[in-house]
Design a protein around this motif. Structure first.
Motif, PDB file in Angstrom:
ATOM      1  N   ILE A  52       0.882  -1.175   0.000  1.00  0.00           N
ATOM      2  CA  ILE A  52       0.000   0.000   0.000  1.00  0.00           C
ATOM      3  C   ILE A  52       0.904   1.204   0.000  1.00  0.00           C
ATOM      4  O   ILE A  52       1.795   1.309   0.852  1.00  0.00           O
ATOM      5  N   GLN A  53       0.740   2.075  -0.996  1.00  0.00           N
ATOM      6  CA  GLN A  53       1.610   3.249  -1.082  1.00  0.00           C
ATOM      7  C   GLN A  53       0.874   4.468  -1.596  1.00  0.00           C
ATOM      8  O   GLN A  53      -0.279   4.375  -1.995  1.00  0.00           O
ATOM      9  N   GLU A  54       1.545   5.600  -1.554  1.00  0.00           N
ATOM     10  CA  GLU A  54       0.988   6.843  -2.068  1.00  0.00           C
ATOM     11  C   GLU A  54       0.587   6.678  -3.517  1.00  0.00           C
ATOM     12  O   GLU A  54       1.361   6.168  -4.329  1.00  0.00           O
ATOM     13  N   ASP A  57       1.662  10.887  -6.527  1.00  0.00           N
ATOM     14  CA  ASP A  57       2.814  11.280  -7.334  1.00  0.00           C
ATOM     15  C   ASP A  57       3.546  10.034  -7.855  1.00  0.00           C
ATOM     16  O   ASP A  57       4.107   9.265  -7.072  1.00  0.00           O
ATOM     17  N   ASP A  59       6.330   9.702  -9.032  1.00  0.00           N
ATOM     18  CA  ASP A  59       7.741   9.686  -8.641  1.00  0.00           C
ATOM     19  C   ASP A  59       7.980   8.801  -7.415  1.00  0.00           C
ATOM     20  O   ASP A  59       9.083   8.261  -7.239  1.00  0.00           O
ATOM     21  N   VAL A  60       6.966   8.665  -6.558  1.00  0.00           N
ATOM     22  CA  VAL A  60       7.109   7.799  -5.379  1.00  0.00           C
ATOM     23  C   VAL A  60       7.414   6.377  -5.826  1.00  0.00           C
ATOM     24  O   VAL A  60       8.280   5.697  -5.264  1.00  0.00           O
ATOM     25  N   ASP A  63      10.994   6.108  -7.112  1.00  0.00           N
ATOM     26  CA  ASP A  63      11.946   6.134  -5.998  1.00  0.00           C
ATOM     27  C   ASP A  63      11.941   4.809  -5.218  1.00  0.00           C
ATOM     28  O   ASP A  63      12.998   4.340  -4.788  1.00  0.00           O
ATOM     29  N   LEU A  64      10.758   4.234  -5.038  1.00  0.00           N
ATOM     30  CA  LEU A  64      10.678   2.933  -4.356  1.00  0.00           C
ATOM     31  C   LEU A  64      11.435   1.868  -5.141  1.00  0.00           C
ATOM     32  O   LEU A  64      12.198   1.081  -4.579  1.00  0.00           O
ATOM     33  N   PHE A  67      15.130   2.405  -4.771  1.00  0.00           N
ATOM     34  CA  PHE A  67      15.585   2.024  -3.427  1.00  0.00           C
ATOM     35  C   PHE A  67      15.762   0.514  -3.321  1.00  0.00           C
ATOM     36  O   PHE A  67      16.802   0.028  -2.866  1.00  0.00           O
ATOM     37  N   GLN A 117      -3.844   6.386   0.009  1.00  0.00           N
ATOM     38  CA  GLN A 117      -3.410   4.987  -0.072  1.00  0.00           C
ATOM     39  C   GLN A 117      -3.948   4.278  -1.311  1.00  0.00           C
ATOM     40  O   GLN A 117      -5.159   4.221  -1.530  1.00  0.00           O
TER      41      GLN A 117
ATOM     42  N   THR C  46       0.605   6.693   4.535  1.00  0.00           N
ATOM     43  CA  THR C  46       1.712   6.111   3.777  1.00  0.00           C
ATOM     44  C   THR C  46       3.078   6.614   4.252  1.00  0.00           C
ATOM     45  O   THR C  46       4.098   6.293   3.651  1.00  0.00           O
ATOM     46  N   ALA C  72      17.396   4.455   4.856  1.00  0.00           N
ATOM     47  CA  ALA C  72      16.709   5.346   3.907  1.00  0.00           C
ATOM     48  C   ALA C  72      17.019   6.784   4.297  1.00  0.00           C
ATOM     49  O   ALA C  72      16.200   7.489   4.889  1.00  0.00           O
ATOM     50  N   TYR C  79      16.375  10.940  -4.345  1.00  0.00           N
ATOM     51  CA  TYR C  79      14.951  10.796  -4.650  1.00  0.00           C
ATOM     52  C   TYR C  79      14.433  11.863  -5.612  1.00  0.00           C
ATOM     53  O   TYR C  79      14.861  13.016  -5.564  1.00  0.00           O
ATOM     54  N   ARG C  80      13.489  11.457  -6.448  1.00  0.00           N
ATOM     55  CA  ARG C  80      12.804  12.425  -7.305  1.00  0.00           C
ATOM     56  C   ARG C  80      11.682  13.130  -6.550  1.00  0.00           C
ATOM     57  O   ARG C  80      11.393  14.291  -6.767  1.00  0.00           O
ATOM     58  N   HIS C  81      10.979  12.318  -5.694  1.00  0.00           N
ATOM     59  CA  HIS C  81       9.810  12.823  -4.968  1.00  0.00           C
ATOM     60  C   HIS C  81      10.282  13.678  -3.796  1.00  0.00           C
ATOM     61  O   HIS C  81      10.712  13.163  -2.769  1.00  0.00           O
ATOM     62  N   GLU C  84       7.254  17.342  -0.917  1.00  0.00           N
ATOM     63  CA  GLU C  84       6.692  17.400   0.439  1.00  0.00           C
ATOM     64  C   GLU C  84       7.782  17.435   1.518  1.00  0.00           C
ATOM     65  O   GLU C  84       7.486  17.229   2.690  1.00  0.00           O
ATOM     66  N   MET C  89      10.003  11.103   1.204  1.00  0.00           N
ATOM     67  CA  MET C  89      10.276   9.853   0.486  1.00  0.00           C
ATOM     68  C   MET C  89      10.903   8.793   1.406  1.00  0.00           C
ATOM     69  O   MET C  89      10.471   7.626   1.376  1.00  0.00           O
ATOM     70  N   HIS C  92       8.047   7.181   3.140  1.00  0.00           N
ATOM     71  CA  HIS C  92       7.319   6.177   2.342  1.00  0.00           C
ATOM     72  C   HIS C  92       8.099   4.847   2.310  1.00  0.00           C
ATOM     73  O   HIS C  92       7.514   3.779   2.386  1.00  0.00           O
ATOM     74  N   ILE C  93       9.406   4.943   2.170  1.00  0.00           N
ATOM     75  CA  ILE C  93      10.230   3.727   2.129  1.00  0.00           C
ATOM     76  C   ILE C  93      10.156   2.969   3.459  1.00  0.00           C
ATOM     77  O   ILE C  93       9.979   1.746   3.485  1.00  0.00           O
ATOM     78  N   ALA C  95       7.779   3.065   5.597  1.00  0.00           N
ATOM     79  CA  ALA C  95       6.443   2.465   5.720  1.00  0.00           C
ATOM     80  C   ALA C  95       6.363   1.179   4.891  1.00  0.00           C
ATOM     81  O   ALA C  95       5.771   0.182   5.322  1.00  0.00           O
TER      82      ALA C  95
END
Lengths: 140, 140, 140
Positions: A52-54, A57, A59-60, A63-64, A67, A117, C46, C72, C79-81, C84, C89, C92-93, C95
């Motif tokens: 479950i993620q954003e 955007d 870009d998230v 980036d995931l 990573f 989410q 998230t 992280a 990161y691109r994101h 915020e 970012m 988010h990682i 999470a």
């Protein structure tokens, strides 16, 4: 009276990346006509996972991916398990670090997701796959 | 008529490594005589965890162990929490990165695992432990 | 007769760190008067997550925070994101690496936690947030 429903969704992935399945999941839950309950998603694979993620955007997602690619690199020297290709063992690791299963409360007939989410199948292999996600709903 | 069953499995680990419990879990579910339901496994510890992984090639387990050992190394300089030994804080981290709980839909009386999915207790301590895994089944 | 209960807990976080919610969760479950069941916690965000960890030595929490901060890092080049903030970012990682959801069997009217297990909201942002955690209980 409490009851159950279940079905299996087939998700076509396009190689490494996230495929959003929020709409398929929400639509199926809505059709079961249960106002309150518990939804469980289970992916029947060891080289793809659920996350479950954003969902705002894109870009998230990029980036995931970057990573996890960096955390479990495709480096033949690192792994013994290599018969299924250099991306297979990193895929198992990424699946271990995320989830094969998600449970979400159902409120007013819908999965009670937060505003940002989205539900995703996270494909960890390079080649497109057909992935099976079983949905189980318990409620009334 | 929906009903529940629960039991607690004791799993003897042999120090760092994966112990497959698929057969114990499947046999217990089969005995409950529920054709459809939801199975939840919960491990009652913070230095061991649960994981679903490939059960075909044992090299996958060796690679997973090596990955997590490298990600959360036993290096006294890294951690404040050291009273329970150099492997304890890495064990908590590995538990945090995997899962204490897994839920699996039950279809036709059995946990609906994929072809290559095995259920494992992931021991993160060096010394053998007795680990408690509670199984809860809801269905009919 | 099987029944359900649900509520949403608001948890005030103080920026990056773990907030224990074991007592709130246990008290709510106890009040529902179900002797056996399945409790599910779901966080509707998230950039915060749920985690079960050792609740005895506060150093464990400090070490966990340091580990995830290092895994992280807040490094704009990675990161691109970034709209915020530099901590978004990485949040988010973190999470993705932990959990948005936990299910715990209920035995004798209480969540069947191990002796050293505490339930925590894991805040990954720097600024304090109000976090929504939905609790769903199924049982009898």
């Amino acid at each position: 009276m409490m009851r159950q429903a279940a079905t299996t969704l087939t998700v076509d992935t396009q190689g490494c990346g996230l495929v959003e399945v929020s709409n398929e999941v929400i639509n199926w839950v809505a059709k079961q006509g249960m106002s309150q309950g518990l939804l469980t998603l289970f992916i029947r694979h060891t080289s793809a996972s659920l996350i479950i993620q954003e969902n705002a955007d894109p870009d998230v997602q990029a980036d995931l991916l970057a990573f996890f690619r960096c955390l479990a690199p495709e480096d033949g020297k690192l792994y013994r398990h290599s018969e299924e290709g250099p991306d297979d063992m990193p895929a198992h690791i990424k699946a271990a670090l995320t989830n094969v299963q998600l449970s979400i409360p159902v409120v007013n007939g819908l999965p009670f997701l937060g505003t940002w989410q989205g539900i995703y199948v996270f494909e960890h292999r390079h080649v497109p796959h057909k992935r099976s996600v079983t949905m189980h709903l318990l409620g009334e």
